[in-house]
Structures are given as C-alpha cells and as structure tokens.
Design a protein around this motif. Structure first.
Motif, PDB file in Angstrom:
ATOM      1  N   UNK A   1      11.344-134.776  54.746  1.00 51.04           N
ATOM      2  CA  UNK A   1      10.580-133.751  54.031  1.00 51.04           C
ATOM      3  C   UNK A   1       9.747-134.348  52.889  1.00 51.04           C
ATOM      4  N   UNK A   2       9.836-135.663  52.691  1.00 49.46           N
ATOM      5  CA  UNK A   2       9.149-136.303  51.569  1.00 49.46           C
ATOM      6  C   UNK A   2       7.668-136.503  51.875  1.00 49.46           C
ATOM      7  N   UNK A   3       6.901-136.778  50.831  1.00 49.66           N
ATOM      8  CA  UNK A   3       5.481-137.081  50.960  1.00 49.66           C
ATOM      9  C   UNK A   3       5.172-138.406  50.274  1.00 49.66           C
ATOM     10  N   UNK A   4       3.975-138.910  50.514  1.00 46.21           N
ATOM     11  CA  UNK A   4       3.585-140.210  49.975  1.00 46.21           C
ATOM     12  C   UNK A   4       3.241-140.113  48.488  1.00 46.21           C
ATOM     13  N   UNK A   5       3.834-141.006  47.718  1.00 47.24           N
ATOM     14  CA  UNK A   5       3.453-141.198  46.328  1.00 47.24           C
ATOM     15  C   UNK A   5       2.553-142.416  46.216  1.00 47.24           C
ATOM     16  N   UNK A   6       2.426-142.955  45.022  1.00 48.46           N
ATOM     17  CA  UNK A   6       1.584-144.127  44.861  1.00 48.46           C
ATOM     18  C   UNK A   6       1.409-144.496  43.405  1.00 48.46           C
ATOM     19  N   UNK A   7       0.425-145.348  43.146  1.00 45.91           N
ATOM     20  CA  UNK A   7       0.065-145.735  41.786  1.00 45.91           C
ATOM     21  C   UNK A   7      -1.189-144.966  41.373  1.00 45.91           C
ATOM     22  N   UNK A   8      -1.175-144.472  40.141  1.00 48.43           N
ATOM     23  CA  UNK A   8      -2.363-143.845  39.576  1.00 48.43           C
ATOM     24  C   UNK A   8      -2.651-144.427  38.210  1.00 48.43           C
ATOM     25  N   UNK A   9      -3.908-144.389  37.807  1.00 47.07           N
ATOM     26  CA  UNK A   9      -4.241-144.778  36.441  1.00 47.07           C
ATOM     27  C   UNK A   9      -5.399-143.940  35.933  1.00 47.07           C
ATOM     28  N   UNK A  10      -5.418-143.802  34.609  1.00 44.99           N
ATOM     29  CA  UNK A  10      -6.412-142.930  33.979  1.00 44.99           C
ATOM     30  C   UNK A  10      -6.558-143.388  32.534  1.00 44.99           C
ATOM     31  N   UNK A  11      -7.784-143.367  32.009  1.00 45.60           N
ATOM     32  CA  UNK A  11      -8.015-143.798  30.636  1.00 45.60           C
ATOM     33  C   UNK A  11      -9.136-143.000  29.996  1.00 45.60           C
ATOM     34  N   UNK A  12      -9.086-142.895  28.675  1.00 48.38           N
ATOM     35  CA  UNK A  12     -10.090-142.149  27.925  1.00 48.38           C
ATOM     36  C   UNK A  12     -10.457-142.915  26.657  1.00 48.38           C
ATOM     37  N   UNK A  13     -11.622-142.542  26.100  1.00 44.80           N
ATOM     38  CA  UNK A  13     -12.088-143.121  24.854  1.00 44.80           C
ATOM     39  C   UNK A  13     -12.455-141.991  23.892  1.00 44.80           C
ATOM     40  N   UNK A  14     -11.973-142.103  22.660  1.00 47.70           N
ATOM     41  CA  UNK A  14     -12.318-141.158  21.601  1.00 47.70           C
ATOM     42  C   UNK A  14     -12.749-141.991  20.403  1.00 47.70           C
ATOM     43  N   UNK A  15     -14.032-142.044  20.134  1.00 43.62           N
ATOM     44  CA  UNK A  15     -14.517-142.945  19.099  1.00 43.62           C
ATOM     45  C   UNK A  15     -14.212-144.386  19.491  1.00 43.62           C
ATOM     46  N   UNK A  16     -13.560-145.121  18.596  1.00 43.19           N
ATOM     47  CA  UNK A  16     -13.193-146.503  18.892  1.00 43.19           C
ATOM     48  C   UNK A  16     -11.854-146.609  19.617  1.00 43.19           C
ATOM     49  N   UNK A  17     -11.117-145.511  19.677  1.00 41.94           N
ATOM     50  CA  UNK A  17      -9.796-145.521  20.307  1.00 41.94           C
ATOM     51  C   UNK A  17      -9.914-145.466  21.827  1.00 41.94           C
ATOM     52  N   UNK A  18      -9.161-146.330  22.493  1.00 44.61           N
ATOM     53  CA  UNK A  18      -9.049-146.309  23.951  1.00 44.61           C
ATOM     54  C   UNK A  18      -7.578-146.193  24.322  1.00 44.61           C
ATOM     55  N   UNK A  19      -7.282-145.271  25.242  1.00 41.73           N
ATOM     56  CA  UNK A  19      -5.900-145.026  25.669  1.00 41.73           C
ATOM     57  C   UNK A  19      -5.888-144.851  27.181  1.00 41.73           C
ATOM     58  N   UNK A  20      -4.963-145.522  27.852  1.00 40.39           N
ATOM     59  CA  UNK A  20      -4.845-145.385  29.297  1.00 40.39           C
ATOM     60  C   UNK A  20      -3.402-145.443  29.744  1.00 40.39           C
ATOM     61  N   UNK A  21      -3.180-145.115  30.991  1.00 41.32           N
ATOM     62  CA  UNK A  21      -1.834-145.191  31.564  1.00 41.32           C
ATOM     63  C   UNK A  21      -1.915-145.598  33.026  1.00 41.32           C
ATOM     64  N   UNK A  22      -0.959-146.421  33.422  1.00 37.91           N
ATOM     65  CA  UNK A  22      -0.740-146.785  34.822  1.00 37.91           C
ATOM     66  C   UNK A  22       0.641-146.275  35.190  1.00 37.91           C
TER      67      UNK A  22
END
Length: 325
Positions: free
Chosen positions: A159-180
C-alpha cells in the motif's frame, strides 16, 4: 521572499550518489570552510552519527559536512567515505598531524525496497562528496538518499508509495535559507496549503488514499507498535544566518514543525526523524523570522520530494496516480 536554487547558497556544495538497481543511496552537504551546526532528533527509531559533537557544551564549533543515507544503520558507513574524501582535500579540524573532517549524519530504512545486501558504504560516500565538488546537477526525486525511499507504510509495502529527496530554498534580502529532505515516512504526505493528500497509504486496486491517521485509530487495540516496514525522514537546513551553536540546535528543533505540517502522523515510534541545521554564519537576522523560514523550506522540500518522485520498485508515485486519476 524569492525562491532560489539551493546550490546558490554560498559556501555549501551538494551531491548525490546511488545504486539504482539496489534502491539505495547517499546525499551529502559539504561546507569546505566549516559551518556552525545543530541537530534535533524527534523520531523514536533514529540512526545517527556524530550528533554528540553538535551539543553546545562540547568543544568542536564547526562541521565540514552532513550526510543522509539509506541502508539503515549499515548506511552510516557512508560517513567514513565523506570523511576520507574531505581529508584527501585537506578539509577538517586541524590536529597538527592531519585534518579531521567533522561529518555528522543520519540514515533511513530502505532495506525492504531493493537489495538488502547492498548499502551506502565508504565508496558511495566518497562519490557523493566528489559529485558535490564537481557541481554535478543536484536533482530531486529518486536520487541519493531518496532512491529507495517510500511513504505511507502503515499497511505494508503493498500500500506504500514512492518517496524521494526534495530541496527548496529562498532568499530574503541577504539571508538565504534552504533545506534538503529525504522523505521515507511511516505516515502520509499532505500539502498543508490545501489539505490534500499527495502520497501515502494507497489502495492500488480502488485507486484511493486510505488515510493513515484513520487506519491508525482503527487499529489502536489490535496492531503492534513495532512496524519496521521501513521509515524515517531526514534532512539538512542550510543558511548564511549568524548563529551560535545553541541557536543552530534550536533552529533544527523548530524546523521539525515543517515535518509535522506535511507528514501525518510524524515523529512516530518507528520513524527516526532527524534534522540538521548548518550555517556559514554571515548575516545578522531576527531569529524568530529565521525559524519561520526554516520551517517553511523544510515543508516545501518534503512536498518537492514526493512531487518529483517517479514510480519505481513496484511503488506508485504521485506523478503516476495523478495521470491515472
């Protein structure tokens, strides 16, 4: 707030290596000049390496990489490969006779998807690190630590489904933040913006989601707690915010809200949910705003993981069921 490629966060290099046939892999985030780092472990069945080094009361102030790997506890060996490659490049904590790379990491359980005898190892950790320095395209979906990842395993693999790796990042002024994030959860994955199920326990014959929360409640008095069908969501937050070691640990803890918003149920006894936070320590920011952004990028990385996943290893993916529906 603008979306940016995660690879544009200065000071970090990102790499994958995997074995598609065996359905397992490794993902690394490297910081050649060292990064302040913290960690938060919320799941009941974690598999980790070097997390004690991130305790604020301990001596080492910087890490040089973080790895995420499949292979259950066997996959922790990939960390040695990351260390070996970094040492070869002269990166690490200087102990005079050599430089010792500080490389914490975490693993997920994917042994039931492919070949359980093939796990991320020294060679795979080295290859992922080389790929990071070579700027090999840092993909999403069935790659790296997400190669054999699956979600919605309350009722088992059928009953399971496929997962995986995701990543996403944003910039606010000089700040950059992301996640893997490598998404391999016991529970379902939900889009918090709409409440819609994206992946999870899925009846392939009826073509419908079963709703893990509801099934879990129905099984309260009959099911066993130990359901090791293969779980755990692990990830890394990367940023350039000025943080102390204590603040990096707190940031990793708060960012788990991103998992709680997108995975239901999350942080169970049979998940080893673990998030690291790494920063190049450059931009002074409000910590409350940073915490919100870290939670947001984790949330979006989880969603990207299942949206980017492709059907494989007899596991249907979001992209397949949407087309069929």
């Amino acid at each position: 707030m603008n979306e940016i490629p995660i690879t544009s966060i200065d000071g970090f290099a990102f790499g994958h290596a995997d074995n598609k046939e065996a359905a397992t892999g490794c993902t690394v985030v490297v910081c050649e000049n060292g990064a302040k780092a913290g960690v938060a472990v919320r799941g009941g069945s974690p598999g980790t390496r070097e997390t004690d080094a991130l305790n604020p009361e301990n001596f080492v102030e910087q890490v040089h990489g973080v790895f995420l790997a499949g292979g259950s506890a066997f996959g922790l060996e990939a960390g040695s490969g990351v260390m070996n490659e970094l040492e070869r490049k002269g990166i690490g904590f200087d102990v005079q006779v050599t430089k010792v790379p500080i490389v914490p990491g975490a693993i997920l359980f994917d042994l039931m998807v492919g070949d359980e005898k093939v796990r991320p190892d020294n060679d795979m950790g080295q290859q992922a690190t080389r790929n990071a320095f070579l700027n090999v395209p840092f993909l999403k979906g069935n790659v790296g630590a997400g190669t054999g990842a699956s979600v919605g395993k309350l009722l088992g693999a059928s009953y399971a489904m496929k997962g995986g790796v995701g990543h996403y990042a944003i910039k606010v002024g000089e700040l950059k933040v992301g996640a893997v994030v490598a998404v391999n959860s016991f529970g379902d994955v939900i889009d918090p913006a709409t409440g819609n199920l994206l992946a999870g326990a899925y009846d392939r014959k009826q073509g419908c989601f079963l709703g893990s929360k509801q099934v879990l409640l129905e099984q309260m008095n009959t099911a066993k707690t130990n359901r090791f069908s293969g779980n755990t969501t692990i990830g890394v937050i990367t940023c350039n915010a000025a943080l102390s070691k204590s603040e990096a640990n707190k940031l990793a803890s708060i960012a788990h809200d991103g998992l709680a918003r997108t995975i239901s149920p999350s942080h169970t006894f049979v998940d080893g949910d673990t998030l690291f936070a790494m920063t190049t320590n450059q931009v002074n920011v409000d910590l409350n705003g940073l915490s919100y952004l870290a939670t947001h990028v984790v949330e979006q990385a989880v969603i990207q993981a299942v949206l980017s996943a492709k059907s494989d290893y007899q596991l249907p993916a979001y992209s397949t069921i949407i087309k069929e529906g």
